[in-house]
Write an enzyme that holds these catalytic residues in place. Structure first.
Site, mmCIF file in Angstrom:
data_model
loop_
_atom_site.group_PDB
_atom_site.id
_atom_site.type_symbol
_atom_site.label_atom_id
_atom_site.label_comp_id
_atom_site.label_asym_id
_atom_site.label_seq_id
_atom_site.Cartn_x
_atom_site.Cartn_y
_atom_site.Cartn_z
ATOM 1 N N LYS A 126 -19.351 -7.469 -12.744
ATOM 2 C CA LYS A 126 -19.372 -6.756 -11.470
ATOM 3 C C LYS A 126 -20.355 -5.586 -11.476
ATOM 4 O O LYS A 126 -21.196 -5.464 -10.583
ATOM 5 C CB LYS A 126 -17.953 -6.267 -11.150
ATOM 6 N N LYS A 147 -1.000 2.650 7.314
ATOM 7 C CA LYS A 147 -1.805 1.440 7.118
ATOM 8 C C LYS A 147 -0.916 0.191 7.161
ATOM 9 O O LYS A 147 -1.250 -0.806 7.807
ATOM 10 C CB LYS A 147 -2.467 1.528 5.734
ATOM 11 N N PHE A 150 -32.635 -8.366 -0.318
ATOM 12 C CA PHE A 150 -32.429 -7.035 -0.893
ATOM 13 C C PHE A 150 -33.735 -6.332 -1.217
ATOM 14 O O PHE A 150 -33.838 -5.588 -2.184
ATOM 15 C CB PHE A 150 -31.507 -7.118 -2.123
ATOM 16 N N ASP A 163 0.853 -1.186 0.000
ATOM 17 C CA ASP A 163 0.000 0.000 0.000
ATOM 18 C C ASP A 163 0.892 1.239 0.000
ATOM 19 O O ASP A 163 2.027 1.183 0.483
ATOM 20 C CB ASP A 163 -0.911 0.006 1.232
ATOM 21 N N CYS A 169 -19.463 1.373 -2.838
ATOM 22 C CA CYS A 169 -19.630 0.611 -4.090
ATOM 23 C C CYS A 169 -20.882 0.985 -4.875
ATOM 24 O O CYS A 169 -20.783 1.576 -5.946
ATOM 25 C CB CYS A 169 -19.638 -0.882 -3.794
HETATM 26 C C1 UDX Z 1 -22.077 -4.269 -2.249
HETATM 27 C C2 UDX Z 1 -22.399 -5.598 -2.958
HETATM 28 O O1 UDX Z 1 -23.335 -6.341 -2.189
HETATM 29 C C3 UDX Z 1 -21.142 -6.402 -3.148
HETATM 30 O O2 UDX Z 1 -21.419 -7.608 -3.830
HETATM 31 C C4 UDX Z 1 -20.176 -5.568 -3.931
HETATM 32 O O3 UDX Z 1 -18.990 -6.261 -4.110
HETATM 33 C C5 UDX Z 1 -19.900 -4.248 -3.238
HETATM 34 O O4 UDX Z 1 -21.128 -3.566 -3.006
HETATM 35 P P1 UDX Z 1 -21.609 -3.546 0.266
HETATM 36 O O5 UDX Z 1 -21.412 -2.161 -0.258
HETATM 37 O O6 UDX Z 1 -20.670 -4.084 1.280
HETATM 38 O O7 UDX Z 1 -21.594 -4.586 -0.954
HETATM 39 O O8 UDX Z 1 -23.059 -3.573 0.930
HETATM 40 P P2 UDX Z 1 -24.461 -4.281 0.722
HETATM 41 O O9 UDX Z 1 -24.678 -5.254 1.794
HETATM 42 O O10 UDX Z 1 -24.642 -4.753 -0.654
HETATM 43 O O11 UDX Z 1 -25.429 -3.046 1.004
HETATM 44 C C6 UDX Z 1 -25.378 -1.878 0.197
HETATM 45 C C7 UDX Z 1 -26.317 -0.828 0.710
HETATM 46 O O12 UDX Z 1 -27.661 -1.189 0.426
HETATM 47 C C8 UDX Z 1 -26.268 -0.559 2.207
HETATM 48 O O13 UDX Z 1 -26.314 0.839 2.420
HETATM 49 C C9 UDX Z 1 -27.504 -1.238 2.735
HETATM 50 O O14 UDX Z 1 -27.974 -0.651 3.911
HETATM 51 C C10 UDX Z 1 -28.458 -1.046 1.581
HETATM 52 N N1 UDX Z 1 -29.545 -2.034 1.499
HETATM 53 C C11 UDX Z 1 -29.253 -3.346 1.287
HETATM 54 C C12 UDX Z 1 -30.868 -1.626 1.595
HETATM 55 O O15 UDX Z 1 -31.165 -0.446 1.779
HETATM 56 N N2 UDX Z 1 -31.857 -2.553 1.473
HETATM 57 C C13 UDX Z 1 -31.606 -3.866 1.265
HETATM 58 O O16 UDX Z 1 -32.564 -4.652 1.152
HETATM 59 C C14 UDX Z 1 -30.255 -4.289 1.166
#
Ligand code: UDX
Length: 443
Positions: free
Chosen positions: A214, A41, A259, A36, A270
């Site tokens: 992705k 870090k 979801f 890094d 992300c």
């Molecule tokens: C996401 C993808 O899931 C992952 O596969 C990718 O590699 C990176 O982005 P992450 O950002 O860690 O992962 O979080 P995730 O659990 O997917 O939740 C994303 C956001 O959606 C969060 O803010 C969460 O609170 C929100 N969310 C999720 C909802 O509001 N409602 C849902 O039903 C699910």
């Protein structure tokens, strides 16, 4: 017959993705060097202290360091001398001036590493990039390779979720490898031998498809969340309950129950930036119409933050000026200290700007939140946040907030008003405790 020795690995970029990948691969028996640009870090990781919160990471990091198979450096030349396979795990944030992804860090990982190579190497991109980046980076790498050194580049998108990063790395849903080279394919099958033995599906594609898998996956997930949040808007007007609606449609396994949690919407490092970067890239490719719906997905998502703030204002009689609001949660999701594009902080800051005194508590994200929004009040516990508050706002569904006892909390607040912006509390229990309970998209 002797089999080839296992490849040595480097992991460039030690954030949520790279640090976990490096530690997991070392625990699977590979010699790994993590790289890094951030000396602090690297120092922390070398001492077994992750610079961010991720469940299980401290344990696996310590085990990997103790095994002697994991080291860290800031020196790309050291990584070049050490490894056969180099994973690129650096960030691709949203550009400062546009929706496009900023690929500066992936470019500099390749241009910083390749001139130091002394033997053949495979570069493996895991970062989320605009389609076409991998092919460009492969050309760049080959142009920079020292004479006599063969460099190849494959793309291996990462799907891990923060909060579950260790489990998702040890046993992902699938492994996607974009490459047109059989030898790169063989090498990566050896690198992922443990996951393959565990039955994880391995999908080989071309470079462009791997990059697109992705962003397509993240776009679908974002669409699912915004779909249910759009339903929440309709439910609210119609006097219906979006949580019951989500439950009912989720029984159809073509739709699926996951979801579909309506609330303040998605955030993090992300989904928001990935859908924007995907739209920007589609525009460059001349297919912007194909993804124009993602603009609507983004707009619905951002509207949830405004709707949440507006609901708070309504619950406090039309103005929050001079009122005390407890904001439970700052991280973009539970089990994370990540506050990048966090809906929770967005709402808290909005209400603060409207004159409210906002007291924020989050189990893990306090330092990150305070760095971003120093003008908010940060307190040491959920109870402290709620003390004499006119309104309690549940913004991130940490277990400890879901477990709050309405009867116990009732005695501590001034207003006995709660806005459940994640729809995780039991309205019946809270109302029975004398609270004015409101969810999003519920009667
Ligand atoms: C996401 C993808 O899931 C992952 O596969 C990718 O590699 C990176 O982005 P992450 O950002 O860690 O992962 O979080 P995730 O659990 O997917 O939740 C994303 C956001 O959606 C969060 O803010 C969460 O609170 C929100 N969310 C999720 C909802 O509001 N409602 C849902 O039903 C699910």
């Amino acid at each position: 017959m002797t089999s080839a020795p296992p490849p040595k690995l480097s992991v460039i970029g030690t954030g949520y993705l790279g640090a976990v990948h490096a530690a997991c691969m070392a625990n699977f028996g590979f010699d790994v060097i993590g790289v890094d640009v951030d000396q602090r870090k690297i120092d922390q990781l070398s001492e077994g202290k992750p610079p961010f919160y991720e469940p299980e990471l401290p344990e696996i990091l310590t085990a990997a360091l103790d095994s002697g198979r994991l080291t860290f450096t800031t020196d790309l030349a050291q990584a070049a001398a050490f490894a056969d396979v180099h994973f690129i795990c650096v960030g691709t944030p949203q550009s400062a001036n546009s929706n496009a992804a900023d690929v500066t860090f992936v470019n500099s990982a390749v241009s910083g590493l390749v001139p130091h190579l002394t033997r053949d190497a495979l570069l493996v991109g895991k970062s989320t990039v605009p389609v076409g980046t991998a092919a460009r980076l492969r050309t760049l790498a080959r142009s920079l390779a020292p004479a006599g050194v063969n460099v190849d580049l494959a793309w291996n998108p990462e799907f891990l979720r923060e909060g579950f990063a260790v489990a998702d790395t040890q046993r992902p849903d699938r492994i996607v490898i974009g490459t047109d080279s059989d030898s790169a394919d063989q090498l990566l099958r050896a690198v992922y031998a443990h996951q393959l033995a565990d039955g994880v599906p391995y999908l080989r594609t071309d470079l462009a498809t791997a990059e697109l898998v992705k962003v397509a996956a993240n776009s679908f997930l974002a669409t699912k969340i915004s779909f249910i949040n759009a339903m929440a808007e309709v439910c609210e007007r119609a006097g219906a309950d979006v949580t019951a609606l989500a439950h009912a449609i989720g029984y159809d396994d073509r739709i699926g129950a996951k979801f579909l949690r309506a609330g303040v919407g998605f955030g993090g490092g992300c989904l928001p930036k990935d859908i924007r970067a995907f739209m920007a890239r589609a525009g460059e490719l001349g297919v912007d119409d194909a993804l124009s719906f993602l603009k609507e997905i983004d707009d619905i998502n951002l509207r949830q933050r405004t709707r949440t703030a507006n609901a708070a204002v309504t619950m406090l009689g039309g103005s929050v000026n001079g009122k005390t609001i407890a904001a439970l949660g700052a991280a973009f999701k539970p089990d994370s200290d990540d506050v990048r594009d966090s809906p929770a902080l967005d709402v808290a800051a909005n209400l603060h700007l409207q004159g409210a005194r906002v007291r924020v508590y989050d189990p893990k994200a306090m330092a990150n939140a305070a760095a971003l929004f120093p003008t908010l009040d940060f307190v040491d516990s959920a109870i402290d946040a709620c003390a004499d508050a006119d309104l309690v706002l549940l913004l991130t569904e940490w277990k400890e907030f879901v477990a709050l006892d309405p009867n116990e909390l009732a005695a501590r607040t001034a207003g006995k008003r709660i806005l459940d912006a994640r729809n995780v509390l039991d309205p019946v229990a809270w109302r029975a405790g004398g609270w004015h309970y409101r969810g999003l998209g519920r009667p």
